[in-house]
Design an enzyme around this catalytic site. Structure first.
Site, short mmCIF file in Angstrom:
data_model
loop_
_atom_site.label_atom_id
_atom_site.label_comp_id
_atom_site.label_asym_id
_atom_site.label_seq_id
_atom_site.Cartn_x
_atom_site.Cartn_y
_atom_site.Cartn_z
N ASP C 307 0.84 -1.20 0.00
CA ASP C 307 0.00 0.00 0.00
C ASP C 307 0.89 1.26 0.00
O ASP C 307 0.64 2.23 0.70
CB ASP C 307 -0.95 0.03 1.21
CG ASP C 307 -2.07 1.05 1.05
OD1 ASP C 307 -2.84 1.24 2.01
OD2 ASP C 307 -2.16 1.68 -0.03
N HIS C 311 3.38 10.78 -0.21
CA HIS C 311 2.80 12.09 0.11
C HIS C 311 3.90 13.10 0.23
O HIS C 311 5.02 12.78 0.63
CB HIS C 311 2.01 12.03 1.42
CG HIS C 311 0.66 11.41 1.25
ND1 HIS C 311 -0.32 11.98 0.49
CD2 HIS C 311 0.16 10.26 1.74
CE1 HIS C 311 -1.39 11.21 0.51
NE2 HIS C 311 -1.13 10.16 1.25
#
Lengths: 178, 320, 428
Positions: C307, C311
């Site tokens: 996953d 960011h």
């Protein structure tokens, strides 16, 4: 090795206080407008004794106050992270003769803070300074009006006034770095 | 006092303070109570310090209390009240922090809607940071003034039975109270509808009392929390009416108390919801003394932290 | 392309239960031979991999590559480079890009970008619904035709039970799994971390374990109803593991993945409002971590997936509530898995490599996870015992959002080979 010398023993202190008490009454020209204010902590004990001496001699009930100057100090950083702020309790000072009482007069900064604080409580007619020991070393233009004893000291010396009420005995001692 | 660790640069939470540190703040508040009773309500202790009150959430009461505390310490204060999230305003909290530091602000009092925002700010600027309420996390000065008020009334905290009543789930006041009271040895209980109590609240060292009548029978003091109207809208409780009927502190319920209960409320009150006027204005209420103590506690906190304010004259070095 | 001979390594092929010291010969992009004394063809490049483990290249079925749309966070090029640095030769790209991967145009774009980068193989996962809005099914046929290997609305759950049912049934036509992000939005709404004692202390709204388990139960029942294949993404709770275990006992076609952070960290990692510990599903309690590890051991959880969610530093450098969810994981997955699973004696290295290559390849029908003769020459050479410290500034990913900075791990990829050519070589 630091050395400790006794300057005054309990009887010498008692004699000095007796003389100072009558000097106060003389300089204040009586007891009606007189307010004795002790500076925390040992100044308060000495001021209480002076009040008792004056009341006994003059059969009066002289006004009394306590002043803690911690919040008026000019050196906040030097206090450290855990300052202890004592009790301040003052009667009305307007138009009165205030005698500030402290144990030792040294740089004069404590008294300057005490003068500032008194000004926040009213406008005395006159303020006199009474100390048990004047050790010289002034950093401000402040003088004592009534003095127990004047001594000369070096900057590294410590002058300790011990009082019965807090320390178990009365004495004035000087600790010198030997 | 020698064994009490220094408070550090910031006050963001009571969770991390020791009992000794809590007592230091409470004891330091005592002389400041006296300052507020003088004619000239000012001492020069924080003269020349610049303090910014950064209030991202509307709050008149806490902001004014801090402003008075700061002015009574002779500090120069500026209050910035801005609503809305920092994201929608465009300037992030990080940038706000850096701007404040660039202006050489000595202390920042911050209230913000995000939990952890006071710590976030404190980690990024050299100024002292005081948390005036961060999201649902803590409201340390409120906790402290509540405890001081209890100490005034009872002379002690240890062994005191205090029930915190209402929306504990969303309450930063509750959390600060729980930490402060348990650390000082009080017995703390929480009382309210189960949907407004955190599921694992007992792990914080408190007991759960489901009904207000039982809390009244048990406690020495009640701290009544404000119920926010949004709770009804988000489905936590069916209606304010039901809340008042089942959980409200009414005059009737208080009359059945076995002792002289002390009633506290952080304000502002929703009269008729969590507390009835008869109680709020009655003889058991210490709501107004709480407000008075608030200024003294905040003066104490500002004074104690200022001893460790940054020294801007030292470039780069200035460790608080 | 020169033939490549990997000599003297410990060759672990979980697809055939093989674990021996052997040589591996790669020719024309395929595995030509595996065995002792294979023989060196003319012109072959010989690599001495004594003391190392040679395994099928790792497969990560859950990666967010951010391209198209958020190329400042990661691109297909940097993401696939990060993948091979972590030992992954095949990755599946989730469709929550901008535009969403719900049509053959985006699928084709992703594949083309991956080919241009020539690092890890990238298999797009298409969206379940158009725009991932949960209203209308995307054209699975078109997506699969263009190269998608599964469908998912990840980032979000498949919105309604009806939609999930339809998706499972329709996906059967194409033999692909529906990968679901299990989260009941009404229970989770506004939550920033796991609902527990830590969220209470920190004054943050929590996401209860039930928010995941409610959807896991839903998806299992719908898989049973339809006979379709549901793949459950990033499992995090002991309740979920238990539900999956019982479903598998009943023979339902459910597979599941778990991320390394969910078997390495608990919600305590959020203390101090550390936004690098904020992801969805959130870090849970110690008992959940134990259950995930146990699930990987007994096969209830089929595979490890990362996953990987890049960011920007600025995005994470804010109040906890406002920070976005997700951490990167491609370059720490193998190290964390070896340290936390093999290092604790829960899995043997071959069992772990099965979970990281063969199993995910089988679930998603990918030509990977095996060293059988004729299979694509996708391999990883691992030093399973090397101790190293996580230094995010050295990562090949564009982003740095990881909670493992400074952590010491054991084991990592030294050499990754894709299509018979070295795609990554670790420099000391």
């Amino acid at each position: 090795m630091p050395s400790r010398t006794q300057l005054l023993d309990d009887r010498a202190i008692a004699r000095a206080l007796a003389r100072m008490a009558s000097e106060i009454v003389e300089r204040a020209r009586g007891t009606e407008q007189l307010v004795i204010v002790g500076v925390q902590r040992r100044g308060v004990e000495l001021a209480a004794r002076l009040k008792r001496l004056i009341d006994d001699a003059e059969r009066s009930g002289v006004a009394f106050g306590k002043l803690d100057i911690t919040l008026y100090r000019d050196d906040l950083q030097a206090i450290g992270p855990r300052p202890r702020v004592g009790v301040t309790e003052l009667p009305d000072l307007d138009g009165r003769t205030v005698v500030i009482v402290d144990d030792v007069l040294y740089t004069g900064r404590t008294i300057r803070a005490a003068l500032d604080e008194c000004a926040d409580f009213g406008r005395p007619r006159r303020i006199l300074l009474c100390v048990l020991i004047d050790r010289g070393g002034r950093e401000l233009p402040i003088q004592a009006d009534i003095v127990g004893t004047t001594i000369s000291t070096a900057p590294g010396d410590r002058v300790d006034v011990l009082v019965r009420e807090l320390d178990g005995r009365d004495a004035v001692e000087v600790a010198r770095d030997g | 006092m020698a064994d009490v660790p220094a408070l550090g640069k910031d006050l963001t939470a009571l969770e991390h303070l020791t009992a000794g540190q809590l007592r230091l703040i409470l004891d330091t508040a005592e002389p400041f109570k006296e300052v507020s009773e003088r004619q000239i309500k000012k001492v020069p202790a924080l003269r020349g310090r610049t303090i910014v009150n950064l209030f991202f959430e509307a709050s008149t009461r806490t902001r004014i209390s801090f402003e008075f505390a700061e002015k009574r310490l002779s500090a120069d204060t500026v209050s910035i009240a801005s609503s809305g999230s920092s994201v929608s305003k465009g300037e992030t909290l990080v940038d706000t922090a850096r701007n404040l530091e660039a202006m050489r602000i000595d202390m920042v009092v911050i209230r913000h809607h995000a939990s952890g925002s006071a710590e976030f700010l404190g980690n990024r600027i050299r100024s002292n940071v005081i948390n005036a309420g961060d999201g649902k996390h803590e409201h340390p000065t409120q906790g402290l003034l509540d405890i001081l008020t209890l100490r005034d009334k009872f002379g002690r905290i240890e062994g005191l039975k205090v029930a915190i009543c209402g929306d504990v789930l969303h309450s930063r006041v509750a959390r600060s109270n729980i930490w402060g009271l348990t650390k000082l040895g009080a017995e703390v209980a929480v009382c309210g509808p189960a949907s407004l109590l955190p599921r694992n609240v007992e792990e914080l060292g408190v007991t759960v009392i489901p009904r207000i009548e039982d809390a009244i029978a048990w406690a020495d003091a009640l701290n009544v929390l404000r119920l926010q109207l949004e709770r009804m809208q988000s489905g936590f409780i069916p209606s304010l009416r039901e809340y008042n009927r089942v959980f409200g502190l009414t005059v009737d319920r208080l009359e059945r108390a076995p002792k002289d209960l002390v009633i506290m409320h952080p304000g502002p009150m929703n009269r008729g919801v969590e507390i009835d006027s008869g109680v709020a204005d009655g003889p058991h209420s210490v709501i107004l003394p709480q407000v008075t103590n608030g200024v003294a506690v905040r003066m104490a906190v500002l004074y104690l932290l200022a001893g460790g304010s940054p020294d801007w004259s030292q470039q780069g070095g200035g460790e608080a | 392309m020169r033939p490549l001979l990997l000599k003297g390594g410990r060759v672990i092929d979980p697809s055939r239960n093989a674990d021996d010291v052997a040589d591996v010969l790669l020719e024309d992009g395929r595995i030509a031979a595996v065995g002792r004394n294979v023989g060196t063809p003319d012109g072959a490049e010989v690599l001495d991999v004594q003391g190392r483990v040679v395994a099928p290249g790792l497969v990560d079925v859950h990666v967010h590559l951010r391209e198209p749309g958020q190329e400042d966070l990661e691109t297909i090029a940097t993401g696939s480079a990060s993948a091979v640095a972590g030992g992954f030769t095949s990755i599946c790209a989730m469709p929550n890009t901008d535009p969403v991967c719900d049509n053959q145009g985006v699928v084709g774009f992703v594949i083309a970008q991956a080919q241009r980068a020539a690092k890890a193989r990238v298999y797009p996962i298409g969206a379940v619904t158009l725009g991932q809005k949960g209203q209308q099914l995307a054209e699975f046929g078109e997506l699969v035709g263009a190269g998608a290997v599964a469908v998912s609305d990840d980032g979000k759950p498949v919105a309604t039970a009806h939609m999930m049912r339809t998706a499972l049934e329709y996906a059967k036509t194409f033999g692909i799994p529906v990968a679901d992000h299990c989260e009941d939005m009404s229970l989770a709404a506004g939550g920033a971390m796991h609902e527990g004692i830590v969220s209470t202390r920190m004054g943050l709204k929590g996401i209860p374990a039930a928010a995941e388990e409610v959807m896991v139960a839903r998806d299992i029942l719908l898989a049973e109803l339809t006979g379709g294949h549901v793949h459950l993404c990033h499992m995090s709770t002991r309740g979920s593991v238990e539900l999956i275990r019982r479903a598998k006992e009943r023979g339902i076609r459910v597979t599941a993945e778990a991320c390394p952070h969910h078997f390495s960290l608990t919600h305590e990692a959020c203390v101090g409002y550390n936004t690098n510990a904020k992801m969805n599903p959130p870090l849970r309690e110690a008992e959940d971590v134990d259950a995930i590890r146990e699930g990987l051991k007994d096969g209830t959880i089929d595979c490890v997936a990362t996953d990987h969610a890049p960011h920007h530093y600025d995005a994470k450098e804010r109040e906890f509530d406002d920070a976005p969810n997700g951490i990167i994981g491609l370059e720490t997955a193998l190290g964390l898995s070896i340290t936390e699973l093999v290092g604790r004696g829960l899995l043997t290295l071959p069992q772990l490599l099965y979970r990281m290559s063969t199993a995910p390849a089988r679930i998603f029908n990918l030509p990977a996870g095996t060293l059988a003769t004729g299979a694509p020459a996708d391999l990883v050479v691992i030093d399973p015992g090397v101790k190293w410290t996580v230094q995010p500034e050295t990562f090949l990913s564009k982003s740095r959002n990881t909670p493992f900075a400074g952590r010491e791990l054991t084991g990592r990829a030294e050499l990754t080979i894709v299509r018979g050519q070295v795609a990554f070589r670790r420099t000391p």
